[in-house]
Write a protein that holds these residues in place. Structure first.
Motif, short mmCIF file in Angstrom:
data_model
loop_
_atom_site.label_atom_id
_atom_site.label_comp_id
_atom_site.label_asym_id
_atom_site.label_seq_id
_atom_site.Cartn_x
_atom_site.Cartn_y
_atom_site.Cartn_z
N UNK A 159 0.80 -1.23 0.00
CA UNK A 159 0.00 0.00 0.00
C UNK A 159 0.83 1.28 0.00
N UNK A 160 2.13 1.19 0.36
CA UNK A 160 3.01 2.36 0.42
C UNK A 160 2.44 3.43 1.37
N UNK A 161 1.93 2.98 2.49
CA UNK A 161 1.33 3.88 3.47
C UNK A 161 2.40 4.27 4.50
N UNK A 162 2.87 5.51 4.42
CA UNK A 162 3.94 5.97 5.32
C UNK A 162 3.44 6.06 6.75
N UNK A 163 2.21 6.48 6.95
CA UNK A 163 1.65 6.58 8.30
C UNK A 163 1.61 5.22 8.98
N UNK A 164 1.18 4.21 8.24
CA UNK A 164 1.17 2.85 8.79
C UNK A 164 2.58 2.42 9.17
N UNK A 165 3.57 2.75 8.34
CA UNK A 165 4.95 2.37 8.60
C UNK A 165 5.45 2.98 9.91
N UNK A 166 5.23 4.28 10.11
CA UNK A 166 5.72 4.94 11.32
C UNK A 166 4.98 4.46 12.56
N UNK A 167 3.68 4.26 12.45
CA UNK A 167 2.91 3.77 13.59
C UNK A 167 3.33 2.35 13.99
N UNK A 168 3.58 1.51 12.99
CA UNK A 168 4.00 0.13 13.26
C UNK A 168 5.37 0.10 13.91
N UNK A 169 6.28 0.93 13.40
CA UNK A 169 7.63 0.97 13.99
C UNK A 169 7.57 1.51 15.42
N UNK A 170 6.73 2.53 15.65
CA UNK A 170 6.57 3.07 17.01
C UNK A 170 6.03 2.01 17.95
N UNK A 171 5.03 1.24 17.48
CA UNK A 171 4.47 0.15 18.29
C UNK A 171 5.54 -0.89 18.60
N UNK A 172 6.34 -1.23 17.59
CA UNK A 172 7.40 -2.22 17.77
C UNK A 172 8.43 -1.73 18.78
N UNK A 173 8.81 -0.46 18.71
CA UNK A 173 9.80 0.09 19.64
C UNK A 173 9.28 0.07 21.07
N UNK A 174 8.02 0.45 21.25
CA UNK A 174 7.44 0.47 22.60
C UNK A 174 7.42 -0.94 23.19
N UNK A 175 6.99 -1.91 22.42
CA UNK A 175 6.91 -3.30 22.91
C UNK A 175 8.29 -3.85 23.24
N UNK A 176 9.24 -3.66 22.34
CA UNK A 176 10.57 -4.25 22.54
C UNK A 176 11.33 -3.56 23.67
N UNK A 177 11.22 -2.22 23.76
CA UNK A 177 11.90 -1.52 24.85
C UNK A 177 11.30 -1.89 26.20
N UNK A 178 9.99 -2.02 26.27
CA UNK A 178 9.36 -2.42 27.54
C UNK A 178 9.78 -3.83 27.93
N UNK A 179 9.73 -4.74 26.97
CA UNK A 179 10.15 -6.13 27.24
C UNK A 179 11.63 -6.18 27.60
N UNK A 180 12.44 -5.42 26.86
CA UNK A 180 13.87 -5.39 27.12
C UNK A 180 14.20 -4.83 28.49
N UNK A 181 13.43 -3.84 28.93
CA UNK A 181 13.68 -3.24 30.25
C UNK A 181 13.44 -4.27 31.36
N UNK A 182 12.31 -4.95 31.31
CA UNK A 182 12.00 -5.93 32.35
C UNK A 182 12.95 -7.13 32.29
N UNK A 183 13.35 -7.51 31.06
CA UNK A 183 14.32 -8.60 30.93
C UNK A 183 15.67 -8.20 31.52
#
Length: 244
Positions: A66-90
């Motif tokens: 779809x070449x949707x830039x908004x979807x790309x940035x939102x997905x990356x932001x979601x990924x960063x939040x999940x991984x940083x939170x998991x990484x912090x507790x780990x």
């Protein structure tokens, strides 16, 4: 499975190389080093697994489609939040078990190193490999489509040629019978061979050159009643040659 296993083996080797302070023989032959690196790899492996496969199987396909830039940035932001939170507790659990005196700055440092630096390398490498693979598959599909296009054009050309050949030959045979000559049975046999060749044998990718020339000679014989004057000369051994 082999490709994915090789990728995660490379991740282990990357962790091993970056963990070594020096490359002397004593360090490389110490089994405790490999054990420590293996445990260190397993500790953050679930986070990297999620990051890699979420990126290459969810983010990349939808963005490339779809070449949707908004979807790309939102997905990356979601990924960063999940991984940083998991990484912090780990990181917090690891430091609590391994270090007697620690503070939250150590936890944040370890989290940023493992879930920012290493994660970018691992996920970025996987994404690049995925894009290159998709590009190669797309190129192969385009090549196959070009081949199929040529085959369809050839098949269409054959469909146009076959009725014309049949009607012209039958007309010539009819005129030969009507004139009372004795060539009609021979012409019918030649037409039978020609039709058999056009309908069945010519569907192969390659045919014997001698067979092709024989069919040309048969067609010329069938056309001779139109006042056609043809002289054919063949040089060399054609029995072992094949053409499209």
């Amino acid at each position: 499975m082999l490709r994915h296993s090789a990728f995660w083996l490379m991740y282990y080797l990357h962790t091993l190389i970056t963990s070594l302070n020096n490359f002397d023989l004593k360090t490389l032959t110490d089994p405790l080093v490999y054990k420590y690196v293996f445990i260190d790899t397993l500790q953050f492996l679930p986070i990297y697994l999620f990051s890699v496969y979420f990126s290459i199987y969810f983010i990349l396909p939808r963005y490339l489609t779809k070449r949707n830039v908004s979807f790309l940035f939102l997905s990356i932001a979601f990924l960063i939040v999940i991984t940083l939170s998991s990484g912090y507790f780990t990181s917090l659990l690891i430091i609590k078990n391994e270090v007697a005196q620690w503070d939250y700055f150590d936890v944040i440092t370890k989290t940023m190193r493992k879930c920012s630096g290493n994660q970018i390398v691992v996920t970025g490498s996987a994404a690049i490999i995925k894009v290159m693979k998709e590009y190669a598959v797309k190129q192969q599909e385009n090549h196959l489509l070009e081949i199929e296009h040529v085959r369809h054009k050839l098949h269409l050309l054959k469909l146009q040629i076959h009725p014309r050949i049949l009607f012209q030959c039958l007309h010539n045979i009819y005129e030969d019978i009507d004139a009372g000559t004795k060539h009609a049975p021979e012409m019918i046999l030649k037409l039978s061979d020609l039709l058999n060749y056009l309908l069945y044998e010519s569907e192969k990718k390659e045919v014997a050159l001698a067979k092709e020339i024989t069919m040309i000679e048969n067609y010329v014989e069938l056309k001779k009643t139109d006042g056609l004057n043809v002289q054919m000369e063949i040089n060399g051994d054609i029995n072992k040659l094949f053409i499209s």
